[in-house]
Write an enzyme that holds these catalytic residues in place. Structure first.
Site, short mmCIF file in Angstrom:
data_model
loop_
_atom_site.label_atom_id
_atom_site.label_comp_id
_atom_site.label_asym_id
_atom_site.label_seq_id
_atom_site.Cartn_x
_atom_site.Cartn_y
_atom_site.Cartn_z
N SER A 161 -22.59 44.18 -19.64
CA SER A 161 -23.70 44.39 -20.63
C SER A 161 -24.53 42.92 -20.37
O SER A 161 -24.68 42.48 -19.34
CB SER A 161 -23.04 44.25 -21.94
OG SER A 161 -23.96 45.05 -22.80
N THR A 162 -24.27 42.72 -21.34
CA THR A 162 -25.69 41.35 -21.55
C THR A 162 -24.85 40.31 -20.74
O THR A 162 -23.91 39.84 -20.38
CB THR A 162 -25.16 40.64 -23.09
OG1 THR A 162 -25.36 41.73 -24.37
CG2 THR A 162 -26.57 39.34 -23.26
N HIS A 187 -25.43 47.82 -18.68
CA HIS A 187 -26.76 49.04 -19.74
C HIS A 187 -27.51 47.95 -19.18
O HIS A 187 -27.83 46.69 -19.40
CB HIS A 187 -26.30 47.86 -20.58
CG HIS A 187 -24.39 48.23 -21.57
ND1 HIS A 187 -23.25 48.19 -22.31
CD2 HIS A 187 -23.87 49.83 -20.78
CE1 HIS A 187 -22.42 48.81 -22.44
NE2 HIS A 187 -22.19 49.48 -21.55
N MET A 281 -21.51 42.23 -24.82
CA MET A 281 -20.95 42.41 -26.62
C MET A 281 -20.45 43.87 -26.32
O MET A 281 -20.70 44.94 -26.08
CB MET A 281 -22.62 42.43 -27.05
CG MET A 281 -21.83 42.54 -28.01
SD MET A 281 -21.27 41.31 -28.73
CE MET A 281 -22.59 40.10 -29.61
N ASP A 284 -17.24 48.17 -24.94
CA ASP A 284 -17.54 49.37 -24.37
C ASP A 284 -16.50 49.07 -22.21
O ASP A 284 -16.95 47.84 -22.06
CB ASP A 284 -18.96 49.94 -23.67
CG ASP A 284 -19.33 50.72 -22.87
OD1 ASP A 284 -18.66 51.83 -23.24
OD2 ASP A 284 -20.27 50.91 -22.00
#
Length: 342
Positions: A161-162, A187, A281, A284
């Site tokens: 993600s991030t 993401h 973050m 997930d």
């Protein structure tokens, strides 16, 4: 706890005021300054020392990307880019931005306010926790690894993600064409995943594309789940791995979700898989990685020292889902070592 101090850099007066009004409604946010171009932004950074900056890519006098390249070495701070549908956003991430949001192509004020409160606000809060020292650290080129086994029956699954767009690149650029088929969830908003896949395809030895239902997962190829409203799963059909991209609800707040992909890999590939969870973050993919490990797969998590946001890998590690915790520079090497034992 003091509020997050935010600098808004946006040349549109109307959109700039919308940002100020809506971000300021959250008690966790304090908009300390605004700027219409990079020169005003530079002065505002020195004067107000913001915690996070939002940055439009298209700005007068100097592009947002050029500004990032000049800014980050002197005044490193978390930056969330606001971008229309353009691959320039990946140049911004490469230049040091933490994350980005896709500016909605609507003139409806209510929709714009909803975007600010429900998308941009979340990204700002995540960015405020990012480790800037881990953004775009130089990654030493490794001696190319080779497989001693054929990867036709093996799968590599990656979730991030991030900070993940650059982390994924730093891992897969070390992969050769002998690597087993790779499936990825990063993401990302709709539209951007196809551009990201093309960018990786141009920069890496392996072939990369945005996934479509029915795509066969082949050695030396990587399929990236499309951003939007579809979940991607791995299936085994007549002895061949394929992906299915099907509309479905958000899982852990995400669509596509790393959890959904990893759970499907555990079911379809079992012990013939390597799962990798990278910076991001939240949690997930953590439970999905645990399912993979319980099914006999080998698993790797990015370590805290090299994560932009040590969220997803930490949750996975705390659950016992991570077999090996590695620095970003060592993940490709560990992947090959595990594959060679299969």
């Amino acid at each position: 706890m003091r509020p997050i101090r935010v600098l808004i850099v946006e040349d549109s007066i109307v959109f700039r005021e919308l940002l100020v009004q809506n971000l300021s409604k959250d008690p966790a946010i304090q908009v300390v300054a605004t700027a219409k171009d990079p020169f005003e932004a530079r002065d505002a950074i020195i004067a107000h020392k913001p915690d996070v900056m939002t940055l439009d890519v298209e700005l007068p006098r100097m592009s947002g990307i050029e500004f990032l390249r000049k800014l980050m070495p002197q005044y490193p701070l978390p930056v969330v880019v606001i971008s229309s549908l353009s691959d320039k956003v990946f140049d911004a991430l490469n230049a040091g931005a933490v994350d980005f949001v896709a500016k909605p192509a609507v003139s409806n004020r209510a929709q714009l306010e909803d975007f600010i409160r429900n998308e941009l606000l979340v990204k700002i809060k995540i960015a405020s926790t990012a480790k800037i020292s881990n953004i775009k650290k130089a990654v030493m080129a490794q001696e190319q690894q080779h497989l001693s086994v054929k990867g036709n029956n093996l799968i590599v699954a990656i979730g991030a993600s991030t900070g993940g767009t650059e982390a994924i690149f730093d891992v897969v650029k070390e992969f050769g064409t002998d690597i087993p088929g790779i499936v990825v969830v990063q993401h990302m908003p709709p539209g951007f995943t196809a551009m990201y896949a093309k960018r990786l395809n141009d920069q890496c030895r392996i072939q990369v594309k945005e996934a479509q239902t029915g795509d066969v997962v082949r050695p030396g190829h990587m399929l990236i789940a499309p951003g939007g409203d579809m979940q991607m799963r791995l299936l085994k059909v007549n002895g061949t791995y394929q992906v299915e991209c099907k509309k479905g609800p958000r899982v852990n707040g995400h669509c596509p979700s790393v959890e959904v992909l990893f759970e499907s890999v555990a079911k379809a590939a079992g012990k013939n898989a390597v799962g990798i969870i990278l910076t991001g973050m939240g949690g997930d993919g953590a439970k999905g990685l645990l399912s993979m490990r319980r099914a006999g797969a080998r698993t790797i998590g990015q370590d805290e020292s090299t994560c932009v946001v040590y969220g997803m890998p930490k949750v996975a590690y705390d659950l016992g889902a991570v077999e090996y915790q590695e620095k970003l520079t060592d993940i490709a090497k560990r992947t090959y070592a595990l594959l060679n034992k299969m």
